[in-house]
Design a protein around this motif. Structure first.
Motif, PDB file in Angstrom:
ATOM      1  N   THR A 181      22.665  19.115  39.218  1.00  0.00           N
ATOM      2  CA  THR A 181      23.788  19.565  38.264  1.00  0.00           C
ATOM      3  C   THR A 181      24.569  20.736  38.727  1.00  0.00           C
ATOM      4  OG1 THR A 181      22.714  18.892  36.301  1.00  0.00           O
ATOM      5  CG2 THR A 181      24.646  20.145  36.041  1.00  0.00           C
ATOM      6  N   PRO A 182      25.948  20.633  39.014  1.00  0.00           N
ATOM      7  CA  PRO A 182      26.782  21.646  39.593  1.00  0.00           C
ATOM      8  C   PRO A 182      27.057  22.647  38.618  1.00  0.00           C
ATOM      9  CG  PRO A 182      28.141  19.699  39.124  1.00  0.00           C
ATOM     10  CD  PRO A 182      26.649  19.235  39.020  1.00  0.00           C
ATOM     11  N   VAL A 183      27.018  23.882  39.025  1.00  0.00           N
ATOM     12  CA  VAL A 183      27.439  25.205  38.173  1.00  0.00           C
ATOM     13  C   VAL A 183      28.835  25.716  38.692  1.00  0.00           C
ATOM     14  CG1 VAL A 183      26.745  27.108  37.222  1.00  0.00           C
ATOM     15  CG2 VAL A 183      25.046  25.432  37.551  1.00  0.00           C
ATOM     16  N   PRO A 184      29.851  25.466  37.887  1.00  0.00           N
ATOM     17  CA  PRO A 184      30.908  26.270  38.499  1.00  0.00           C
ATOM     18  C   PRO A 184      30.739  27.928  38.922  1.00  0.00           C
ATOM     19  CG  PRO A 184      31.531  25.386  36.042  1.00  0.00           C
ATOM     20  CD  PRO A 184      29.879  25.248  36.635  1.00  0.00           C
ATOM     21  N   GLY A 185      31.135  27.938  40.186  1.00  0.00           N
ATOM     22  CA  GLY A 185      31.012  29.313  40.882  1.00  0.00           C
ATOM     23  C   GLY A 185      31.420  30.451  39.993  1.00  0.00           C
ATOM     24  N   GLN A 186      30.869  31.676  39.977  1.00  0.00           N
ATOM     25  CA  GLN A 186      31.169  32.723  39.281  1.00  0.00           C
ATOM     26  C   GLN A 186      32.675  33.275  39.075  1.00  0.00           C
ATOM     27  OE1 GLN A 186      29.337  36.510  40.161  1.00  0.00           O
ATOM     28  NE2 GLN A 186      29.245  35.847  42.465  1.00  0.00           N
ATOM     29  N   TYR A 187      33.446  32.999  40.198  1.00  0.00           N
ATOM     30  CA  TYR A 187      34.565  33.415  40.308  1.00  0.00           C
ATOM     31  C   TYR A 187      35.563  31.970  39.726  1.00  0.00           C
ATOM     32  CZ  TYR A 187      33.113  37.098  43.005  1.00  0.00           C
ATOM     33  OH  TYR A 187      32.368  38.214  43.275  1.00  0.00           O
ATOM     34  N   ARG A 188      35.376  31.023  39.299  1.00  0.00           N
ATOM     35  CA  ARG A 188      35.758  29.819  38.921  1.00  0.00           C
ATOM     36  C   ARG A 188      36.628  30.232  37.481  1.00  0.00           C
ATOM     37  NH1 ARG A 188      37.978  25.721  40.914  1.00  0.00           N
ATOM     38  NH2 ARG A 188      36.746  24.182  40.153  1.00  0.00           N
ATOM     39  N   PRO A 189      37.549  29.604  37.257  1.00  0.00           N
ATOM     40  CA  PRO A 189      38.398  29.913  35.918  1.00  0.00           C
ATOM     41  C   PRO A 189      37.274  29.318  34.740  1.00  0.00           C
ATOM     42  CG  PRO A 189      39.801  28.843  37.226  1.00  0.00           C
ATOM     43  CD  PRO A 189      38.587  29.000  38.237  1.00  0.00           C
ATOM     44  N   LEU A 190      36.599  28.363  34.781  1.00  0.00           N
ATOM     45  CA  LEU A 190      35.780  28.161  33.536  1.00  0.00           C
ATOM     46  C   LEU A 190      34.650  29.129  33.503  1.00  0.00           C
ATOM     47  CD1 LEU A 190      34.841  26.432  31.379  1.00  0.00           C
ATOM     48  CD2 LEU A 190      33.797  24.677  33.215  1.00  0.00           C
ATOM     49  N   ALA A 191      33.997  29.523  34.440  1.00  0.00           N
ATOM     50  CA  ALA A 191      33.138  30.489  34.675  1.00  0.00           C
ATOM     51  C   ALA A 191      33.581  31.748  33.856  1.00  0.00           C
ATOM     52  CB  ALA A 191      32.543  30.766  36.024  1.00  0.00           C
ATOM     53  N   LYS A 192      34.792  32.150  34.211  1.00  0.00           N
ATOM     54  CA  LYS A 192      35.435  33.378  33.470  1.00  0.00           C
ATOM     55  C   LYS A 192      35.749  33.220  32.218  1.00  0.00           C
ATOM     56  CE  LYS A 192      35.416  35.968  37.265  1.00  0.00           C
ATOM     57  NZ  LYS A 192      34.609  37.350  37.504  1.00  0.00           N
ATOM     58  N   ALA A 193      36.114  31.961  31.907  1.00  0.00           N
ATOM     59  CA  ALA A 193      36.582  31.862  30.461  1.00  0.00           C
ATOM     60  C   ALA A 193      35.283  31.555  29.556  1.00  0.00           C
ATOM     61  CB  ALA A 193      37.132  30.740  30.304  1.00  0.00           C
ATOM     62  N   LEU A 194      34.063  31.278  29.936  1.00  0.00           N
ATOM     63  CA  LEU A 194      32.703  31.314  29.162  1.00  0.00           C
ATOM     64  C   LEU A 194      32.213  32.740  29.097  1.00  0.00           C
ATOM     65  CD1 LEU A 194      31.097  27.887  30.664  1.00  0.00           C
ATOM     66  CD2 LEU A 194      32.020  28.424  28.599  1.00  0.00           C
ATOM     67  N   LEU A 195      32.848  33.724  29.741  1.00  0.00           N
ATOM     68  CA  LEU A 195      32.342  35.034  29.474  1.00  0.00           C
ATOM     69  C   LEU A 195      32.922  35.748  28.342  1.00  0.00           C
ATOM     70  CD1 LEU A 195      32.645  36.508  33.146  1.00  0.00           C
ATOM     71  CD2 LEU A 195      30.386  35.713  31.991  1.00  0.00           C
ATOM     72  N   LEU A 196      33.812  35.243  27.808  1.00  0.00           N
ATOM     73  CA  LEU A 196      34.535  35.680  26.494  1.00  0.00           C
ATOM     74  C   LEU A 196      33.484  35.490  25.418  1.00  0.00           C
ATOM     75  CD1 LEU A 196      38.048  33.881  26.765  1.00  0.00           C
ATOM     76  CD2 LEU A 196      37.534  36.406  27.112  1.00  0.00           C
TER      77      LEU A 196
END
Length: 405
Positions: free
Chosen positions: A228-243
């Motif tokens: 299962t691929p996990v978006p890298g920590q600098y990908r926009p989705l990964a950043k959005a999920l930090l909200l």
């Protein structure tokens, strides 16, 4: 063994290696397509294009290794070929899992300011090239060890490769990419089993059935999350999920990518070009991401003019002021932001072109009420097509063409 028996044995071996090469070639190309999908999520679509080069590197390395040990491998082809075929399937699963684990903390942009990241890039590259080393060496060994059947083997190689890609793309219509990884493992093991079953003798038959049974067992027991691929920590989705309170509220997966919609407790804001001094408030919005990259938003429309008043403060309001009541074409309509904007500014009719039907499905299903049924209004026509293909077939007549999602 008389001449007739020898001829029959040779024919059986030829059929066995032909079907084995067919499976191995199709599995390798299918795996290449699968890697593009997985890396698109983990690292981005542009980085995924490197899959082509690493596949060529692996196949070339496999051929080079075979050239160094050609005589030795040909003498032991009954053992070496099944090992290479099975090695491809096992390496595809294992190396992909390792590469995706390393990709979580890697971003291609970091290579500019942190040269040490090249070590991670090289590791990912080598991990993913290894399965192609096995497939390249296996196909090359088949061509070298069975010269009497070289035409048949080469044909099987081409046909297998030709079918591997479309079959993998078809699989994406019903399953997520990570769920397809066990099938690559099974195809590699099946190639080794088919070769053994094509050889004369009960010993080879038992070995072939054992390899096939092992492949089926591993494919059924392999945890899907390994690939299962996990978006890298600098990908926009990964950043959005930090909200705070960020969550994926809807998702679709298909041949064109993995689409996810994110909402959060902190309001998501999307108003390109809007001045910070604008007096307008923005309505609630949900962000859309394809393969972890930003794709636009779905904007709430309650039917109140105040909700969409902020659209008057965007730079894109100018074309509508110059061409009031125009027929509008929106390419890559996405979540419907540009369609909503055109309707707000009084467009006579809007044609929304979106290549990914799954995005339209989400907006018209889970987010139908949220978006004010933007895609099902009488003034809107939706088309499932790529923008360039639609324009080539269109008769024109549009007053404005919006190139945005």
């Amino acid at each position: 063994m008389d001449q007739a028996q020898a001829s029959e044995t040779t024919a059986m071996a030829g059929r066995g290696v032909t079907w084995a090469v067919f499976l191995l070639s199709g599995g390798a190309i299918g795996f290449e397509i699968l890697l593009m999908r997985l890396l698109s999520v983990a690292l981005g679509q542009y980085f995924a294009a490197l899959v082509i080069s690493l596949a060529l590197l692996g196949i070339g390395a496999g051929g080079s290794l075979l050239a160094l040990a050609r005589s030795w491998a040909i003498r032991r082809v009954r053992l070496v070929f099944p090992l290479l075929a099975c090695g491809f399937g096992l390496a595809a699963l294992a190396m992909t899992s390792l590469a995706l684990a390393r990709a979580v903390d890697f971003t291609p942009q970091a290579l500019v300011w942190d040269p040490s990241r090249f070590q991670t890039l090289v590791a990912i590259y080598c991990f993913l090239a290894l399965p192609f080393v096995f497939s390249g060496a296996g196909i090359g060994l088949a061509l070298s060890a069975f010269p009497r059947h070289i035409a048949r083997i080469y044909r099987a190689d081409l046909v297998g490769a030709g079918l591997g890609a479309p079959l993998m793309l078809a699989a994406f219509m019903w399953a997520k990419p990570e769920a397809c990884m066990p099938w690559v493992l099974l195809v590699g093991m099946a190639a080794g089993a088919v070769y053994l079953l094509g050889q004369a003798g009960p010993r080879n038959t038992r070995a072939g059935l054992a390899v096939l049974g092992l492949g089926v067992t591993l494919a059924l027991l392999t945890p899907v999350h390994w690939a299962t691929p996990v978006p890298g920590q600098y990908r926009p989705l990964a950043k959005a999920l930090l909200l705070p309170g960020a969550r994926i509220t809807a998702e679709r997966s298909g041949p064109m990518g993995w689409v996810a919609v994110v909402e959060s407790d902190i309001p998501i804001r999307h108003a390109p070009g809007m001045s910070l001094n604008s007096p307008y408030d923005l309505p609630d919005q949900a962000a859309i991401f394809r393969d972890g990259g930003s794709l636009g938003v779905i904007t709430r429309d309650t039917g109140s003019a105040e909700d969409l008043a902020f659209l008057d403060a965007l730079p894109t309001a100018l074309p509508y002021a110059l061409r009031p009541g125009a027929e509008v074409l929106v390419l890559d309509a996405g979540g419907g932001f540009a369609v909503m904007e055109a309707l707000h500014h009084g467009a006579a009719h809007v044609t929304a072109v979106e290549p990914d039907s799954r995005i339209l499905d989400m907006v018209t299903a889970e987010y139908a009420e949220f978006s004010g049924n933007v895609y099902t209004r009488s003034q809107v026509t939706t088309e499932i097509a790529h923008g360039r293909a639609f324009l080539e077939q269109s008769k024109g007549g549009f007053g404005l063409i919006m190139l945005r999602g």
